[in-house]
Design an enzyme around this catalytic site. Structure first.
Site, PDB file in Angstrom:
ATOM      1  N   ASP A  24       0.784  -1.256   0.000  1.00 36.32           N
ATOM      2  CA  ASP A  24       0.000   0.000   0.000  1.00 36.32           C
ATOM      3  C   ASP A  24       0.805   1.290   0.000  1.00 36.32           C
ATOM      4  OD1 ASP A  24      -1.904  -1.954   0.249  1.00 36.32           O
ATOM      5  OD2 ASP A  24      -2.801  -1.195   2.088  1.00 36.32           O
ATOM      6  N   GLU A  72      -4.625  -0.817  -1.414  1.00 38.62           N
ATOM      7  CA  GLU A  72      -5.941  -0.893  -0.779  1.00 38.62           C
ATOM      8  C   GLU A  72      -6.901  -0.011  -1.572  1.00 38.62           C
ATOM      9  OE1 GLU A  72      -6.168   0.200   3.373  1.00 38.62           O
ATOM     10  OE2 GLU A  72      -8.356   0.122   3.364  1.00 38.62           O
ATOM     11  N   LYS A 129      -6.578  -4.946  -3.161  1.00 39.99           N
ATOM     12  CA  LYS A 129      -7.242  -5.573  -2.016  1.00 39.99           C
ATOM     13  C   LYS A 129      -8.291  -4.634  -1.435  1.00 39.99           C
ATOM     14  CE  LYS A 129      -3.540  -4.261   1.224  1.00 39.99           C
ATOM     15  NZ  LYS A 129      -4.322  -3.523   2.217  1.00 39.99           N
ATOM     16  N   THR A 158       0.267   0.930   6.529  1.00 44.31           N
ATOM     17  CA  THR A 158       0.893   1.406   7.739  1.00 44.31           C
ATOM     18  C   THR A 158       1.221   0.201   8.623  1.00 44.31           C
ATOM     19  OG1 THR A 158      -1.222   1.699   8.915  1.00 44.31           O
ATOM     20  CG2 THR A 158      -0.365   3.588   7.704  1.00 44.31           C
ATOM     21  N   CYS A 162      -2.327  -2.222   7.758  1.00 40.76           N
ATOM     22  CA  CYS A 162      -2.256  -3.196   6.661  1.00 40.76           C
ATOM     23  C   CYS A 162      -1.024  -4.091   6.727  1.00 40.76           C
ATOM     24  CB  CYS A 162      -2.361  -2.477   5.323  1.00 40.76           C
ATOM     25  SG  CYS A 162      -4.012  -1.777   5.098  1.00 40.76           S
ATOM     26  N   GLN A 202       7.171 -13.065  21.894  1.00 42.70           N
ATOM     27  CA  GLN A 202       6.937 -14.491  22.182  1.00 42.70           C
ATOM     28  C   GLN A 202       7.659 -15.397  21.175  1.00 42.70           C
ATOM     29  OE1 GLN A 202       2.799 -15.396  23.625  1.00 42.70           O
ATOM     30  NE2 GLN A 202       2.413 -13.366  22.744  1.00 42.70           N
TER      31      GLN A 202
HETATM   32  C1  C5J Z   1      -3.220   0.844   5.377  1.00 45.00           C
HETATM   33  C2  C5J Z   1      -4.959   2.116   6.422  1.00 45.00           C
HETATM   34  N1  C5J Z   1      -2.673   0.581   4.199  1.00 45.00           N
HETATM   35  N2  C5J Z   1      -4.171   2.559   7.394  1.00 45.00           N
HETATM   36  N3  C5J Z   1      -4.459   1.397   5.399  1.00 45.00           N
HETATM   37  O1  C5J Z   1      -2.620   0.618   6.410  1.00 45.00           O
HETATM   38  O2  C5J Z   1      -6.134   2.373   6.431  1.00 45.00           O
END
Ligand code: C5J
Length: 231
Positions: A24, A72, A129, A158, A162, A202
């Site tokens: 993304d 996205e 996606k 981020t 995602c 973990q």
């Molecule tokens: C992604 C979002 N790509 N933060 N999207 O993390 O909405």
């Protein structure tokens, strides 16, 4: 097998079965003037990942690794946009609405596309996606399995949304993920830190966390015979 310094322990790099996954890196999230900035976020925090990701991308291409990009977004008719996702945040200008770079997170719009610095090359799969995870409602798993990919080097944004969702999905499907801390980014420094902690906690419950410099070293020294076929 070459190893990469990582946490919670070194990552054994399986050259014939590893792909680079860039999540993304879209104008609407990363570029000044996009949707992310319109929501009040500081995009400079995300832009820090562009340089290191670009270097890993160039090295992966040179080494012949499969490179996959994701975006996205939604169909122009918004038929794949769940009403709950549309309503979330009670935004005056949200997904599907006209935004600073075209309709927000709609396929085909300028803001939905990958930033110029990391533009996909012909032949590199581009996975669209509708959700946060790159496996949900996509053919990513089929693409990876058809090439016998078992490991993913993960970059993108981020970190806590995602990237984390995708790494968790990948983990459940049996992939080993190495997330590069300097190639993923968040609008929120605390989320960046904690999202990476969660991955490697973990004993590596979802995967490994490393740095681009160490991966660059390994990619530069891959024996030619060990390199995977890109397509
Ligand atoms: C992604 C979002 N790509 N933060 N999207 O993390 O909405």
């Amino acid at each position: 097998m070459p190893t990469v310094r990582a946490e919670p322990y070194e990552f054994s790099f399986d050259p014939g079965h590893v792909a680079l996954l860039i999540i993304d890196m879209q104008r609407d999230f990363v570029d000044p003037g996009g949707f992310g900035e319109a929501l009040g976020n500081d995009v400079s925090l995300l832009r820090r990942a562009i340089g290191p990701t670009g270097r890993v991308l160039a090295a992966a291409r040179k080494a012949g690794l499969l490179v996959i990009h994701t975006r996205e977004g939604h169909r122009p008719d918004l038929g794949d946009l769940p009403p709950a996702k549309k309503a979330r945040g009670r935004l005056a200008t949200g997904i599907g609405d006209p935004g600073p770079m075209g309709r927000i997170l709609v396929r085909g719009e300028y803001g939905h596309d990958i930033i110029d610095e990391l533009r996909p090359q012909p032949g590199e799969p581009l996975v669209d996606k509708p959700g946060k995870g790159a496996f949900y409602a996509t053919d990513l798993d089929a693409i990876l399995r058809s090439r016998d990919i078992r490991q993913l080097i993960v970059c993108g944004v981020t970190t806590e949304v995602c990237v984390n969702t995708t790494v968790r999905e990948a983990n459940d499907r049996g992939y080993d993920c190495l997330v590069l801390a300097d190639c993923v980014a968040s609008y929120f420094p605390e989320f960046q830190r904690v999202a990476l902690e969660m991955i490697k906690a973990q004993g590596g419950i979802f995967g490994w966390v490393g740095e681009s410099a160490d991966v660059l070293t390994v990619l530069a020294h891959l024996p030619e015979a060990a390199q995977p076929r890109a397509a």
